[in-house]
Design a protein around this motif. Sequence first.
Motif, short mmCIF file in Angstrom:
data_model
loop_
_atom_site.label_atom_id
_atom_site.label_comp_id
_atom_site.label_asym_id
_atom_site.label_seq_id
_atom_site.Cartn_x
_atom_site.Cartn_y
_atom_site.Cartn_z
N LEU A 46 -16.69 78.22 -105.25
CA LEU A 46 -18.03 78.38 -104.70
C LEU A 46 -18.07 78.24 -103.18
O LEU A 46 -19.12 78.41 -102.57
N TYR A 47 -16.93 77.90 -102.57
CA TYR A 47 -16.84 77.73 -101.12
C TYR A 47 -15.99 78.84 -100.51
O TYR A 47 -15.03 79.30 -101.13
N CYS A 48 -16.33 79.23 -99.31
CA CYS A 48 -15.54 80.23 -98.57
C CYS A 48 -14.45 79.48 -97.81
O CYS A 48 -14.72 78.51 -97.09
N ALA A 49 -13.21 79.93 -97.93
CA ALA A 49 -12.07 79.23 -97.32
C ALA A 49 -11.97 79.44 -95.82
O ALA A 49 -11.44 78.59 -95.11
N ASP A 50 -12.47 80.58 -95.29
CA ASP A 50 -12.21 80.88 -93.89
C ASP A 50 -13.45 81.34 -93.11
O ASP A 50 -13.35 82.12 -92.17
N ASN A 51 -14.61 80.85 -93.49
CA ASN A 51 -15.82 81.29 -92.81
C ASN A 51 -16.73 80.09 -92.58
O ASN A 51 -16.96 79.29 -93.46
N GLY A 52 -17.28 80.00 -91.37
CA GLY A 52 -18.24 78.94 -91.07
C GLY A 52 -17.57 77.63 -90.71
O GLY A 52 -16.36 77.51 -90.65
N ARG A 53 -18.40 76.65 -90.45
CA ARG A 53 -17.89 75.33 -90.09
C ARG A 53 -17.42 74.61 -91.34
O ARG A 53 -17.82 74.95 -92.46
N PRO A 54 -16.58 73.59 -91.18
CA PRO A 54 -16.08 72.86 -92.35
C PRO A 54 -17.23 72.24 -93.15
O PRO A 54 -18.18 71.70 -92.58
N ALA A 55 -17.13 72.34 -94.46
CA ALA A 55 -18.17 71.83 -95.34
C ALA A 55 -18.05 70.31 -95.50
O ALA A 55 -16.98 69.74 -95.29
N ILE A 56 -19.15 69.70 -95.87
CA ILE A 56 -19.11 68.29 -96.26
C ILE A 56 -18.27 68.20 -97.52
O ILE A 56 -18.37 69.07 -98.40
#
Length: 190
Positions: A46-56
């Motif tokens: 459910l998370y994108c590995a290479d897009n946006g800032r690091p997730a919580i």
Amino acid sequence: MLRSNREKQQSYEFVSIEELVPQDHLLRKVDKYIDFSFIDDKVRPLYCADNGRPAIDPVVLFKMIFLGYFYGIRSERQLEREIQTNLAYRWFLGLGLTDKVPDHSTISWNRRTRFKDTDIFQEIFDEIVLQAISHKMVGGRVLITDSTHVKANANKHHYTKQEVLQNTKDYIDELNEAVTEDRKAHGKKA
């Protein structure tokens, strides 16, 4: 002679959050027997590995929701405030005394957007319950509660058994309702 404690509020102390949480605290038992590491594998798609800032960290996110469910906190805003001030909650989440607590809007966005139309909450809840059963933290006993405000009758020979079903979907629906009410109260769009 009177002495003021105001100076203590500005002093620095070297403390360990580990020492501040009582050894018999319920969250210590949960932490000892429930392994939340399975959450990473469940939510990775459910998370994108290479897009946006690091997730919580998703484990922290789901542990926060677990705390809300476990302690009956019906608002993400209130959950954030409770975690800010409760040392046991911080310890359980792996947050230090000065670490920033994830914002309530982050919890809400993930719940309403990233995890929307998935059964991830139910899957994680089910796994936690299975682990609790395997460690004899949960049994097949009947739990009887009464949440109405009536004059107490403590006769142990005269009671009524009633089965009450509540699932994680009910809790998520309550959180959604709280977000809607909060947005309306602050003059924001739905």
